[in-house]
Design a protein around this motif. Structure first.
Motif, mmCIF file in Angstrom:
data_model
loop_
_atom_site.group_PDB
_atom_site.id
_atom_site.type_symbol
_atom_site.label_atom_id
_atom_site.label_comp_id
_atom_site.label_asym_id
_atom_site.label_seq_id
_atom_site.Cartn_x
_atom_site.Cartn_y
_atom_site.Cartn_z
ATOM 1 N N ARG A 176 0.843 -1.214 0.000
ATOM 2 C CA ARG A 176 0.000 0.000 0.000
ATOM 3 C C ARG A 176 0.873 1.257 0.000
ATOM 4 N N THR A 177 1.886 1.256 0.866
ATOM 5 C CA THR A 177 2.736 2.450 1.004
ATOM 6 C C THR A 177 3.553 2.653 -0.271
ATOM 7 N N PHE A 178 4.047 1.551 -0.831
ATOM 8 C CA PHE A 178 4.789 1.612 -2.092
ATOM 9 C C PHE A 178 3.892 2.221 -3.177
ATOM 10 N N GLU A 179 2.673 1.723 -3.280
ATOM 11 C CA GLU A 179 1.776 2.176 -4.343
ATOM 12 C C GLU A 179 1.360 3.635 -4.161
ATOM 13 N N GLU A 180 1.141 4.038 -2.915
ATOM 14 C CA GLU A 180 0.776 5.446 -2.690
ATOM 15 C C GLU A 180 1.924 6.352 -3.131
ATOM 16 N N ARG A 181 3.147 5.894 -2.877
ATOM 17 C CA ARG A 181 4.304 6.700 -3.288
ATOM 18 C C ARG A 181 4.465 6.687 -4.812
ATOM 19 N N VAL A 182 4.188 5.532 -5.421
ATOM 20 C CA VAL A 182 4.268 5.438 -6.888
ATOM 21 C C VAL A 182 3.230 6.370 -7.522
ATOM 22 N N LYS A 183 2.062 6.457 -6.919
ATOM 23 C CA LYS A 183 1.026 7.360 -7.443
ATOM 24 C C LYS A 183 1.556 8.796 -7.438
ATOM 25 N N GLU A 230 11.304 2.385 4.856
ATOM 26 C CA GLU A 230 11.782 1.511 3.770
ATOM 27 C C GLU A 230 11.423 2.113 2.404
ATOM 28 N N ILE A 231 10.223 2.677 2.300
ATOM 29 C CA ILE A 231 9.807 3.235 1.002
ATOM 30 C C ILE A 231 10.554 4.546 0.724
ATOM 31 N N GLU A 232 10.779 5.336 1.787
ATOM 32 C CA GLU A 232 11.589 6.562 1.615
ATOM 33 C C GLU A 232 12.980 6.192 1.098
ATOM 34 N N GLU A 233 13.541 5.172 1.699
ATOM 35 C CA GLU A 233 14.894 4.739 1.300
ATOM 36 C C GLU A 233 14.864 4.228 -0.138
ATOM 37 N N ALA A 234 13.766 3.541 -0.500
ATOM 38 C CA ALA A 234 13.644 3.005 -1.863
ATOM 39 C C ALA A 234 13.649 4.148 -2.886
ATOM 40 N N VAL A 235 12.948 5.223 -2.555
ATOM 41 C CA VAL A 235 12.896 6.373 -3.466
ATOM 42 C C VAL A 235 14.276 7.039 -3.552
#
Ligand SMILES: Cc1ncc(C[n+]2csc(CCOP(=O)(O)OP(=O)(O)O)c2C)c(N)n1
Length: 334
Positions: free
Chosen positions: A27-34, A302-307
Protein backbone atom coordinates in the motif's frame (compact mmCIF):
# COMPACT_ATOMS: atom_id res chain seq x y z
CA UNK A 1 -14.07 -11.74 8.52
CA UNK A 2 -12.33 -14.33 10.62
CA UNK A 3 -12.35 -13.19 14.21
CA UNK A 4 -11.61 -16.03 16.58
CA UNK A 5 -8.33 -17.47 17.77
CA UNK A 6 -9.15 -20.75 15.99
CA UNK A 7 -9.15 -18.89 12.76
CA UNK A 8 -5.53 -17.82 12.97
CA UNK A 9 -4.97 -20.92 10.83
CA UNK A 10 -2.01 -22.06 12.86
CA UNK A 11 -0.01 -18.89 12.21
CA UNK A 12 1.90 -17.42 15.14
CA UNK A 13 2.00 -13.69 15.92
CA UNK A 14 5.19 -13.17 13.96
CA UNK A 15 3.75 -14.78 10.84
CA UNK A 16 0.51 -12.80 11.15
CA UNK A 17 2.45 -9.56 11.54
CA UNK A 18 4.48 -10.56 8.49
CA UNK A 19 1.28 -10.66 6.43
CA UNK A 20 0.25 -7.27 7.79
CA UNK A 21 3.64 -5.73 7.12
CA UNK A 22 3.68 -7.02 3.53
CA UNK A 23 0.22 -5.62 2.82
CA UNK A 24 1.21 -2.28 4.31
CA UNK A 25 4.46 -2.28 2.30
CA UNK A 26 2.50 -2.75 -0.92
CA UNK A 27 0.00 0.00 0.00
CA UNK A 28 2.74 2.45 1.00
CA UNK A 29 4.79 1.61 -2.09
CA UNK A 30 1.78 2.18 -4.34
CA UNK A 31 0.78 5.45 -2.69
CA UNK A 32 4.30 6.70 -3.29
CA UNK A 33 4.27 5.44 -6.89
CA UNK A 34 1.03 7.36 -7.44
CA UNK A 35 2.72 10.52 -6.22
CA UNK A 36 5.90 9.93 -8.22
CA UNK A 37 3.89 9.09 -11.34
CA UNK A 38 1.92 12.30 -11.08
CA UNK A 39 5.19 14.18 -10.51
CA UNK A 40 6.66 12.61 -13.66
CA UNK A 41 9.48 10.74 -11.92
CA UNK A 42 7.91 7.35 -12.65
CA UNK A 43 7.60 7.07 -16.39
CA UNK A 44 5.08 5.17 -18.50
CA UNK A 45 1.57 3.88 -17.77
CA UNK A 46 1.23 2.78 -14.16
CA UNK A 47 -1.54 0.59 -12.70
CA UNK A 48 -1.90 0.52 -8.94
CA UNK A 49 -2.77 -2.47 -6.75
CA UNK A 50 -4.31 -0.42 -3.91
CA UNK A 51 -7.24 -2.32 -2.36
CA UNK A 52 -6.14 -5.73 -3.67
CA UNK A 53 -3.18 -6.35 -1.34
CA UNK A 54 -4.78 -9.27 0.52
CA UNK A 55 -4.77 -11.41 -2.62
CA UNK A 56 -1.08 -11.24 -3.51
CA UNK A 57 -0.04 -11.49 0.13
CA UNK A 58 -2.43 -14.35 0.99
CA UNK A 59 -1.51 -16.41 -2.07
CA UNK A 60 2.25 -15.82 -1.86
CA UNK A 61 2.25 -16.70 1.85
CA UNK A 62 0.93 -20.11 0.87
CA UNK A 63 3.68 -20.60 -1.74
CA UNK A 64 7.18 -21.89 -1.06
CA UNK A 65 10.15 -19.64 -1.94
CA UNK A 66 11.02 -21.99 -4.84
CA UNK A 67 7.51 -21.78 -6.33
CA UNK A 68 6.73 -19.37 -9.15
CA UNK A 69 4.23 -16.68 -10.05
CA UNK A 70 3.21 -14.91 -13.23
CA UNK A 71 1.66 -11.49 -13.02
CA UNK A 72 -0.22 -8.77 -14.88
CA UNK A 73 -0.01 -5.09 -15.83
CA UNK A 74 -1.08 -4.45 -12.19
CA UNK A 75 1.87 -6.38 -10.83
CA UNK A 76 3.74 -4.36 -8.19
CA UNK A 77 1.87 -6.08 -5.36
CA UNK A 78 2.54 -9.56 -6.75
CA UNK A 79 6.25 -8.80 -7.02
CA UNK A 80 6.58 -7.43 -3.49
CA UNK A 81 4.52 -10.28 -2.04
CA UNK A 82 6.79 -12.84 -3.76
CA UNK A 83 9.88 -11.20 -2.32
CA UNK A 84 11.12 -8.49 -4.70
CA UNK A 85 12.93 -5.71 -2.88
CA UNK A 86 10.91 -2.47 -2.92
CA UNK A 87 14.09 -0.42 -3.58
CA UNK A 88 14.91 -2.39 -6.75
CA UNK A 89 11.24 -2.20 -7.79
CA UNK A 90 11.24 1.58 -7.29
CA UNK A 91 14.50 1.89 -9.23
CA UNK A 92 12.90 -0.08 -12.07
CA UNK A 93 9.95 2.31 -12.16
CA UNK A 94 12.40 5.22 -12.21
CA UNK A 95 14.10 3.55 -15.22
CA UNK A 96 17.43 3.09 -13.44
CA UNK A 97 20.19 0.54 -13.95
CA UNK A 98 19.75 -0.73 -10.36
CA UNK A 99 16.15 -1.75 -11.09
CA UNK A 100 15.07 -5.40 -11.11
CA UNK A 101 15.20 -5.35 -14.93
CA UNK A 102 17.96 -2.74 -15.12
CA UNK A 103 15.43 -0.06 -15.95
CA UNK A 104 14.43 -1.63 -19.25
CA UNK A 105 11.07 -3.08 -18.22
CA UNK A 106 9.28 -0.50 -16.14
CA UNK A 107 5.99 -0.98 -14.35
CA UNK A 108 4.33 -3.46 -16.68
CA UNK A 109 7.34 -5.73 -17.25
CA UNK A 110 8.71 -6.34 -13.79
CA UNK A 111 10.35 -9.71 -13.36
CA UNK A 112 12.74 -11.11 -10.79
CA UNK A 113 13.66 -14.72 -11.42
CA UNK A 114 15.70 -14.82 -8.21
CA UNK A 115 12.46 -14.90 -6.19
CA UNK A 116 10.34 -16.85 -8.69
CA UNK A 117 8.55 -13.77 -10.04
CA UNK A 118 8.50 -14.69 -13.74
CA UNK A 119 7.06 -11.49 -15.03
CA UNK A 120 4.35 -8.89 -15.22
CA UNK A 121 2.64 -8.69 -18.59
CA UNK A 122 1.19 -5.78 -20.57
CA UNK A 123 -0.93 -8.18 -22.62
CA UNK A 124 -4.21 -8.91 -20.85
CA UNK A 125 -4.30 -12.70 -20.13
CA UNK A 126 -0.71 -12.97 -21.41
CA UNK A 127 0.49 -14.53 -18.16
CA UNK A 128 -2.00 -17.41 -18.33
CA UNK A 129 -0.33 -19.43 -21.12
CA UNK A 130 3.04 -18.68 -19.52
CA UNK A 131 1.81 -20.16 -16.23
CA UNK A 132 0.61 -23.18 -18.17
CA UNK A 133 4.01 -23.56 -19.83
CA UNK A 134 5.82 -23.28 -16.52
CA UNK A 135 3.41 -25.85 -15.08
CA UNK A 136 4.38 -28.19 -17.91
CA UNK A 137 8.09 -27.56 -17.29
CA UNK A 138 7.62 -28.37 -13.59
CA UNK A 139 5.79 -31.56 -14.49
CA UNK A 140 8.46 -32.64 -16.97
CA UNK A 141 11.14 -32.06 -14.33
CA UNK A 142 9.07 -34.18 -11.92
CA UNK A 143 9.42 -31.43 -9.35
CA UNK A 144 6.87 -30.73 -6.62
CA UNK A 145 6.97 -26.98 -7.26
CA UNK A 146 3.83 -25.10 -8.29
CA UNK A 147 3.03 -21.87 -10.10
CA UNK A 148 0.35 -19.32 -9.25
CA UNK A 149 -0.82 -17.27 -12.23
CA UNK A 150 -2.53 -13.98 -11.37
CA UNK A 151 -4.96 -12.28 -13.77
CA UNK A 152 -8.00 -9.99 -13.73
CA UNK A 153 -11.60 -11.04 -14.34
CA UNK A 154 -11.60 -9.40 -17.78
CA UNK A 155 -8.70 -11.60 -18.83
CA UNK A 156 -11.11 -14.52 -18.44
CA UNK A 157 -12.99 -13.19 -21.48
CA UNK A 158 -9.95 -13.74 -23.70
CA UNK A 159 -8.84 -16.81 -25.64
CA UNK A 160 -5.59 -17.44 -23.75
CA UNK A 161 -7.67 -18.03 -20.61
CA UNK A 162 -9.61 -20.81 -22.34
CA UNK A 163 -6.53 -22.38 -23.89
CA UNK A 164 -4.41 -22.14 -20.75
CA UNK A 165 -7.02 -23.59 -18.41
CA UNK A 166 -8.02 -26.33 -20.80
CA UNK A 167 -4.47 -27.51 -21.45
CA UNK A 168 -3.57 -27.30 -17.75
CA UNK A 169 -6.68 -29.30 -16.88
CA UNK A 170 -6.12 -32.03 -19.47
CA UNK A 171 -2.47 -32.48 -18.45
CA UNK A 172 -3.10 -32.04 -14.68
CA UNK A 173 -0.52 -29.27 -14.51
CA UNK A 174 0.48 -27.79 -11.13
CA UNK A 175 -1.06 -24.36 -11.66
CA UNK A 176 -3.15 -22.25 -9.30
CA UNK A 177 -5.09 -19.78 -11.46
CA UNK A 178 -5.79 -16.72 -9.33
CA UNK A 179 -8.49 -14.44 -10.71
CA UNK A 180 -8.51 -11.00 -9.10
CA UNK A 181 -12.07 -9.86 -9.70
CA UNK A 182 -11.75 -6.15 -8.95
CA UNK A 183 -15.05 -5.33 -10.72
CA UNK A 184 -13.48 -3.37 -13.59
CA UNK A 185 -11.81 -4.05 -16.91
CA UNK A 186 -10.05 -0.78 -17.73
CA UNK A 187 -12.90 1.83 -17.79
CA UNK A 188 -15.78 -0.68 -17.97
CA UNK A 189 -17.72 -2.52 -15.28
CA UNK A 190 -17.08 -6.25 -15.59
CA UNK A 191 -20.84 -6.85 -15.32
CA UNK A 192 -21.32 -5.02 -18.64
CA UNK A 193 -19.15 -7.46 -20.55
CA UNK A 194 -19.74 -10.82 -18.87
CA UNK A 195 -22.96 -12.54 -17.89
CA UNK A 196 -21.61 -14.93 -15.27
CA UNK A 197 -21.75 -13.64 -11.73
CA UNK A 198 -18.60 -15.51 -10.73
CA UNK A 199 -15.58 -16.22 -12.93
CA UNK A 200 -15.11 -19.44 -10.93
CA UNK A 201 -18.22 -20.84 -12.68
CA UNK A 202 -16.08 -21.03 -15.80
CA UNK A 203 -13.95 -23.76 -14.18
CA UNK A 204 -16.75 -26.25 -14.88
CA UNK A 205 -16.11 -25.75 -18.59
CA UNK A 206 -12.67 -27.27 -18.15
CA UNK A 207 -13.58 -29.96 -15.63
CA UNK A 208 -11.55 -28.39 -12.83
CA UNK A 209 -12.40 -27.06 -9.39
CA UNK A 210 -13.38 -23.40 -9.13
CA UNK A 211 -14.17 -21.37 -6.05
CA UNK A 212 -14.98 -17.77 -5.20
CA UNK A 213 -13.79 -16.18 -1.98
CA UNK A 214 -13.60 -12.77 -0.30
CA UNK A 215 -10.40 -11.31 -1.77
CA UNK A 216 -10.32 -8.53 0.82
CA UNK A 217 -9.78 -11.01 3.64
CA UNK A 218 -6.12 -12.05 3.72
CA UNK A 219 -6.79 -15.02 5.98
CA UNK A 220 -9.52 -16.33 3.68
CA UNK A 221 -7.17 -15.99 0.71
CA UNK A 222 -4.33 -17.70 2.56
CA UNK A 223 -6.58 -20.53 3.69
CA UNK A 224 -8.08 -21.14 0.24
CA UNK A 225 -4.70 -20.93 -1.51
CA UNK A 226 -3.00 -23.21 1.02
CA UNK A 227 -5.71 -25.81 0.69
CA UNK A 228 -5.78 -25.63 -3.12
CA UNK A 229 -1.99 -25.80 -3.35
CA UNK A 230 -1.86 -28.96 -1.25
CA UNK A 231 -3.93 -30.76 -3.89
CA UNK A 232 -2.09 -29.15 -6.79
CA UNK A 233 1.28 -30.21 -5.34
CA UNK A 234 -0.06 -33.77 -4.94
CA UNK A 235 -0.81 -33.87 -8.68
CA UNK A 236 -4.59 -33.28 -8.56
CA UNK A 237 -4.36 -30.69 -11.35
CA UNK A 238 -5.15 -26.99 -11.54
CA UNK A 239 -7.66 -24.96 -9.53
CA UNK A 240 -9.34 -21.67 -10.42
CA UNK A 241 -9.45 -19.42 -7.35
CA UNK A 242 -11.51 -16.27 -7.80
CA UNK A 243 -10.91 -13.52 -5.25
CA UNK A 244 -13.57 -10.81 -5.16
CA UNK A 245 -12.10 -7.39 -4.49
CA UNK A 246 -12.33 -3.77 -5.57
CA UNK A 247 -9.95 -1.54 -7.51
CA UNK A 248 -9.74 1.44 -5.17
CA UNK A 249 -7.91 3.62 -7.68
CA UNK A 250 -8.41 4.34 -11.36
CA UNK A 251 -7.38 1.85 -14.01
CA UNK A 252 -4.11 3.76 -14.39
CA UNK A 253 -2.65 6.77 -12.65
CA UNK A 254 -4.45 9.76 -14.18
CA UNK A 255 -7.76 7.95 -14.79
CA UNK A 256 -10.40 10.40 -13.59
CA UNK A 257 -12.94 7.66 -12.81
CA UNK A 258 -15.88 9.54 -14.34
CA UNK A 259 -17.60 6.18 -14.87
CA UNK A 260 -17.58 5.01 -11.23
CA UNK A 261 -20.99 4.84 -9.53
CA UNK A 262 -21.45 7.37 -6.72
CA UNK A 263 -21.12 5.93 -3.22
CA UNK A 264 -19.50 2.72 -4.40
CA UNK A 265 -15.99 3.60 -3.26
CA UNK A 266 -17.24 4.64 0.18
CA UNK A 267 -18.98 1.27 0.61
CA UNK A 268 -15.84 -0.67 -0.39
CA UNK A 269 -13.66 1.45 1.90
CA UNK A 270 -15.49 -0.26 4.77
CA UNK A 271 -13.99 -3.50 3.48
CA UNK A 272 -10.44 -2.17 3.04
CA UNK A 273 -8.28 -5.31 3.45
CA UNK A 274 -5.62 -3.61 5.56
CA UNK A 275 -8.05 -1.91 7.93
CA UNK A 276 -9.95 -5.17 8.35
CA UNK A 277 -6.86 -7.25 9.03
CA UNK A 278 -5.53 -4.67 11.48
CA UNK A 279 -8.79 -4.92 13.43
CA UNK A 280 -8.52 -8.71 13.39
CA UNK A 281 -4.96 -8.65 14.70
CA UNK A 282 -5.99 -6.28 17.47
CA UNK A 283 -8.88 -8.58 18.44
CA UNK A 284 -6.47 -11.52 18.58
CA UNK A 285 -4.02 -9.53 20.73
CA UNK A 286 -1.38 -9.89 18.04
CA UNK A 287 -0.86 -6.18 17.35
CA UNK A 288 -0.39 -3.61 20.09
CA UNK A 289 -0.60 0.13 19.45
CA UNK A 290 3.18 0.38 19.84
CA UNK A 291 3.79 -2.45 17.36
CA UNK A 292 1.43 -0.85 14.88
CA UNK A 293 3.25 2.48 15.13
CA UNK A 294 6.64 0.74 14.76
CA UNK A 295 5.58 -1.24 11.69
CA UNK A 296 4.09 1.85 10.05
CA UNK A 297 7.27 3.85 10.69
CA UNK A 298 9.52 1.03 9.46
CA UNK A 299 7.53 0.55 6.27
CA UNK A 300 7.50 4.28 5.59
CA UNK A 301 11.25 4.45 6.13
CA UNK A 302 11.78 1.51 3.77
CA UNK A 303 9.81 3.24 1.00
CA UNK A 304 11.59 6.56 1.61
CA UNK A 305 14.89 4.74 1.30
CA UNK A 306 13.64 3.01 -1.86
CA UNK A 307 12.90 6.37 -3.47
CA UNK A 308 16.25 7.82 -2.40
CA UNK A 309 18.04 4.72 -3.76
CA UNK A 310 16.15 4.96 -7.06
CA UNK A 311 16.73 8.69 -7.44
CA UNK A 312 20.46 8.33 -6.71
CA UNK A 313 20.92 5.48 -9.21
CA UNK A 314 22.18 6.03 -12.73
CA UNK A 315 20.20 5.42 -15.89
CA UNK A 316 21.43 2.50 -17.96
CA UNK A 317 24.08 3.44 -20.50
CA UNK A 318 22.82 3.80 -24.07
CA UNK A 319 25.50 1.28 -25.09
CA UNK A 320 23.58 -1.45 -23.27
CA UNK A 321 20.23 -0.75 -24.94
CA UNK A 322 20.19 -4.11 -26.72
CA UNK A 323 21.35 -6.14 -23.71
CA UNK A 324 18.80 -8.77 -22.64
CA UNK A 325 16.66 -8.13 -25.72
CA UNK A 326 17.90 -10.85 -28.04
CA UNK A 327 19.08 -14.31 -27.05
CA UNK A 328 21.33 -16.58 -29.08
CA UNK A 329 20.47 -19.53 -26.89
CA UNK A 330 18.27 -20.28 -23.95
CA UNK A 331 18.66 -22.20 -20.77
CA UNK A 332 16.10 -23.90 -18.55
CA UNK A 333 17.20 -23.39 -14.96
CA UNK A 334 16.32 -26.22 -12.60
C1 LIG B 1 -4.76 -8.07 -25.35
C2 LIG B 1 -5.02 -6.73 -24.72
N1 LIG B 1 -6.19 -6.09 -24.98
C3 LIG B 1 -6.45 -4.88 -24.42
C4 LIG B 1 -5.51 -4.29 -23.60
C5 LIG B 1 -5.82 -2.93 -22.96
N2 LIG B 1 -6.11 -3.18 -21.53
C6 LIG B 1 -5.16 -3.00 -20.59
S1 LIG B 1 -5.70 -3.43 -19.06
C7 LIG B 1 -7.23 -3.82 -19.64
C8 LIG B 1 -8.30 -4.31 -18.70
C9 LIG B 1 -7.89 -5.54 -17.95
O1 LIG B 1 -8.84 -5.87 -16.98
P1 LIG B 1 -8.59 -7.07 -16.02
O2 LIG B 1 -8.01 -8.22 -16.77
O3 LIG B 1 -9.84 -7.34 -15.27
O4 LIG B 1 -7.45 -6.55 -15.04
P2 LIG B 1 -7.49 -5.27 -14.07
O5 LIG B 1 -7.02 -4.09 -14.89
O6 LIG B 1 -8.87 -5.10 -13.59
O7 LIG B 1 -6.52 -5.60 -12.99
C10 LIG B 1 -7.30 -3.64 -21.02
C11 LIG B 1 -8.50 -3.90 -21.83
C12 LIG B 1 -4.29 -4.97 -23.40
N3 LIG B 1 -3.34 -4.45 -22.62
N4 LIG B 1 -4.08 -6.20 -23.93
Amino acid sequence: MLETLDERLGLDDEQLLGLYRRMLTIRTFEERVKYESSAGTVLGPTHLYIGEEAIAVGVCAALRPDDYITSTHRGHGHAIAKGCQPRRMMAELFGRETGVCHGRGGSMHIADFSVGMLGANAIVAGGIPLATGVGLAIQLKQSDQVIAGFFGESASNRGPFHEGLNMSAVWHLPVLFVCENNQFGQYTYASQVMLVENVSERAAGYGIRGLTIDGNDVMAVYQAAREALEGIRRGDGPVLLECKTYRMEGHNVGDELYYRKPGEMEAWKQKDPIVRFRACLQTWGALSAAQEADITAEVQAEIEEAVAFAAASAYASIDTIYDDVFSSDYQVTP
